[in-house]
Design a protein around this motif. Structure first.
Motif, short mmCIF file in Angstrom:
data_model
loop_
_atom_site.label_atom_id
_atom_site.label_comp_id
_atom_site.label_asym_id
_atom_site.label_seq_id
_atom_site.Cartn_x
_atom_site.Cartn_y
_atom_site.Cartn_z
N ASN A 236 45.68 34.51 28.06
CA ASN A 236 46.41 33.36 28.60
C ASN A 236 45.60 32.83 29.77
O ASN A 236 45.12 33.60 30.59
N ASP A 237 45.43 31.53 29.81
CA ASP A 237 44.52 30.98 30.80
C ASP A 237 44.96 31.26 32.23
O ASP A 237 44.14 31.56 33.08
N PHE A 238 46.26 31.15 32.52
CA PHE A 238 46.68 31.40 33.90
C PHE A 238 46.50 32.87 34.26
O PHE A 238 46.02 33.20 35.35
N ALA A 239 46.84 33.75 33.33
CA ALA A 239 46.67 35.19 33.58
C ALA A 239 45.18 35.50 33.81
O ALA A 239 44.84 36.30 34.69
N LEU A 240 44.32 34.84 33.05
CA LEU A 240 42.88 35.07 33.23
C LEU A 240 42.42 34.59 34.61
O LEU A 240 41.61 35.24 35.27
N LEU A 241 42.96 33.46 35.01
CA LEU A 241 42.61 32.94 36.33
C LEU A 241 43.04 33.93 37.42
O LEU A 241 42.28 34.22 38.36
N LEU A 242 44.24 34.48 37.27
CA LEU A 242 44.73 35.46 38.25
C LEU A 242 43.77 36.65 38.30
O LEU A 242 43.43 37.15 39.38
N LYS A 243 43.32 37.08 37.14
CA LYS A 243 42.42 38.23 37.06
C LYS A 243 41.12 37.91 37.81
O LYS A 243 40.62 38.73 38.59
N LYS A 244 40.60 36.71 37.61
CA LYS A 244 39.33 36.36 38.26
C LYS A 244 39.49 36.30 39.78
O LYS A 244 38.62 36.71 40.52
N ILE A 245 40.63 35.79 40.22
CA ILE A 245 40.82 35.70 41.67
C ILE A 245 41.08 37.08 42.26
O ILE A 245 40.66 37.40 43.36
N ASN A 246 41.74 37.92 41.48
CA ASN A 246 41.98 39.30 41.90
C ASN A 246 40.66 40.04 42.17
O ASN A 246 40.60 40.94 43.00
N ASP A 247 39.61 39.64 41.47
CA ASP A 247 38.31 40.31 41.63
C ASP A 247 37.55 39.85 42.88
O ASP A 247 36.49 40.38 43.18
N ILE A 248 38.04 38.83 43.57
CA ILE A 248 37.28 38.30 44.71
C ILE A 248 37.47 39.18 45.95
O ILE A 248 38.60 39.40 46.42
N GLU A 249 36.36 39.66 46.45
CA GLU A 249 36.39 40.57 47.59
C GLU A 249 36.89 39.86 48.85
O GLU A 249 36.53 38.70 49.08
N GLY A 250 37.70 40.54 49.65
CA GLY A 250 38.17 39.94 50.91
C GLY A 250 39.57 39.39 50.78
O GLY A 250 40.36 39.43 51.72
N ILE A 251 39.91 38.87 49.60
CA ILE A 251 41.28 38.39 49.38
C ILE A 251 42.16 39.61 49.16
O ILE A 251 41.81 40.51 48.40
N GLU A 252 43.32 39.62 49.86
CA GLU A 252 44.18 40.81 49.72
C GLU A 252 45.48 40.52 49.00
O GLU A 252 46.13 41.41 48.48
N ARG A 253 45.88 39.23 49.06
CA ARG A 253 47.14 38.89 48.38
C ARG A 253 47.00 37.56 47.66
O ARG A 253 46.39 36.62 48.19
N ILE A 254 47.60 37.49 46.47
CA ILE A 254 47.58 36.24 45.69
C ILE A 254 49.02 35.87 45.37
O ILE A 254 49.80 36.70 44.89
N ARG A 255 49.35 34.62 45.67
CA ARG A 255 50.68 34.11 45.31
C ARG A 255 50.49 32.86 44.46
O ARG A 255 49.41 32.26 44.48
N PHE A 256 51.53 32.44 43.75
CA PHE A 256 51.43 31.21 42.97
C PHE A 256 52.78 30.52 42.90
O PHE A 256 53.82 31.17 42.94
#
Ligand code: SAH
Ligand code: SF4
Ligand code: F3S
Length: 473
Positions: A236-256
């Motif tokens: 799913n494109d949104f789930a994939l996007l979440l996964k990619k952002i989850n991999d970014i170092e330094g970011i600790e929390r993701i909301r949408f």
């Protein structure tokens, strides 16, 4: 030259205002909180309810009078959704108005302001040609930990009551690499929490649609149902996007925000469950608990489907907090329809509900129906739901007492210092406030400067809808 910028409306509008602020600052303009000091007054507007528009008109009336009497050279501009919706009408109605800048034209604000300051003329810019929006600057603000990022713009859903598709245009997703790069840049600047913005983030589509003209004609749903890839994995494109952002170092929390129930996929729910940085909070607008009203609203789900979706979410993410939007007094809403909503809210127990009275928006499908629920009944229904939600929130908050939670510390809690902390305050103790993963705010004391840190807190108390706690090692 000084600019006063006032913003109404949703997070997307606030984000657009940050973009304008960044662009104008880069060009050398200074910002002021006192409109009487300003050479340029800009208001970024919202059209979602009549009340939102009335507030803007009342401010404009005040500024217009001031301009006519005291400061004839001041430049006054309306930006955003009302500008896009009303266009020329605004210039006709308000002789003191210099600029009407629609939602697509915000990235060109410098060019407009520069020209108007030079000529003192009038300008209307409401073309719907897509332009890229730059990222806002974050350096200027110290202690800033959270940032918004638009992952898409516009909306194709045409809910019957809603003006957003008319003022924000067709849905366009930004390319994934562009989003990733922007988030990496934010992380580099010390941002720890990103909120992905869109009117319906669950229909985020990796296939970049550059020109809205190319996709004109698509109305109603653009399905983003989860589907299987060649290996049989759910994709799913949104789930994939979440996964990619989850991999970014330094970011600790993701909301949408926001999610439309009709497009909320299992893949997204699983992403919330499995990805460590994605916070356990889902905003899922219900609007109504009556199937008849949901159909008239063109929401494309039923009461039962919504209930099942909530079950699925809670099954997968037990600690999730679910918030919602609800509307009362939609045309033809009977007492029974309202009670369907009331009982569903009672059953689901949302962590928070944003409740609105229906307001007719010219140009929408619902405007063809008679606004037949009286103001008095709308108020009654609103108040009934508000007090129910208050009781639910209190009960849910009390359940958190004794729990150990992770808080991202945002600032000193000056508001609560007066009511709660001052008696115990000594020069080493300060009151801080931050959010736990599920979006609730917690206030606590500490003798260290903790702004920007993730700390562990044990919840001890709930007072007036707020959580309080103690720091634990
Ligand atoms: N895209 C978001 C909603 C954006 S508008 C979503 O679908 O979740 C925010 C909220 O304003 C809506 O959820 C709805 O509850 C409310 N709203 C929209 N149009 C309205 C109207 N005409 N009258 C009253 N409330 C309205
Ligand atoms: Fe409006 Fe519906 Fe689009 Fe939300 S999903 S912005 S309520 S049309
Ligand atoms: Fe947002 Fe209001 Fe526009 S809700 S998209 S600012 S109409």
């Amino acid at each position: 030259m000084k600019v006063f910028l006032q913003t109404f409306g949703c997070q997307m509008n606030k984000y657009d205002s940050e973009i304008m602020r960044s662009l104008l600052s880069k060009e050398g303009y200074k910002f002021t909180d006192d409109w009487q000091e300003a050479d340029v007054i800009l208001v970024n507007t919202c059209s979602v309810r009549q009340h939102a528009e009335e507030r803007v008109y009342s401010y404009l009336g005040k500024w217009g009078k001031y301009k006519q009497i005291k400061k004839p050279n001041i430049i006054i501009g309306i930006c955003g959704c009302m500008a896009q919706k009303e266009g020329m009408n605004l210039l006709d109605k308000m002789p003191y108005l210099n600029l009407v800048c629609g939602t697509y034209n915000i990235p060109k604000i410098n060019e407009f302001v520069r020209h108007l300051l030079k000529t003192g003329g009038r300008r209307i810019e409401t073309s719907e040609d897509y332009v890229d929006f730059p990222a806002p600057l974050y350096e200027a603000k110290e202690n800033k930990l959270s940032a918004w990022i638009a992952i898409m713009r516009g909306c194709n859903n045409y809910c019957a009551y809603c003006v957003v598709p008319n003022v924000r245009g067709r849905e366009i997703s930004r390319p994934v690499e562009e989003i990733e790069n922007e988030v990496k840049e934010l992380a580099r600047k010390g941002i720890k929490e990103v909120t992905l913005l869109g009117q319906n983030v669950n229909s985020y589509n990796i296939k970049y649609q550059k020109s809205p003209r190319e996709i004109q004609g698509i109305s109603g749903t653009k399905s983003s149902e989860s589907f299987k890839d060649s290996r049989g994995n759910i994709k799913n494109d949104f789930a994939l996007l979440l996964k990619k952002i989850n991999d970014i170092e330094g970011i600790e929390r993701i909301r949408f925000t926001t999610s439309h129930p009709k497009d909320m996929s299992i893949a997204t729910i699983e992403a919330v469950r499995n990805l460590p940085k994605v916070c356990e909070h889902i905003h899922l607008a219900l609007q109504s608990g009556s199937d008849k009203i949901l159909k008239l609203m063109n929401r494309k789900y039923t009461r039962t489907q919504y209930q099942k979706l909530i079950e699925k979410i809670r099954e997968n993410v037990p600690e999730v907090s679910i918030t919602t939007d609800i509307m009362v007094g939609f045309p033809t809403e009977t007492e029974n329809d309202f009670m369907d909503t009331y009982n569903l809210v009672k059953e689901i127990e949302f962590d928070a509900s944003y409740i609105f009275k229906y307001s007719t928006r010219p140009g929408t499908k619902a405007a063809e129906l008679k606004d037949d629920v009286t103001e008095e009944t709308k108020n009654e229904r609103l108040n009934k739901l508000l007090s129910l939600q208050k009781r639910i929130a209190q009960k849910k908050n009390e359940k958190l007492i004794g729990k150990k939670v992770e808080v991202l510390v945002e600032k000193c809690d000056t508001k609560n210092s007066e009511t709660m902390c001052i008696p115990e305050l000594n020069k080493f103790q300060k009151c801080y406030v931050g959010k736990i993963r599920n979006f609730k705010s917690v206030s606590f004391q500490s003798d260290k400067d903790l702004i920007g840190k993730l700390v562990k807190i044990k919840i001890t108390e709930v007072k007036r809808g707020l959580l309080y706690g103690n720091r634990i090692p």
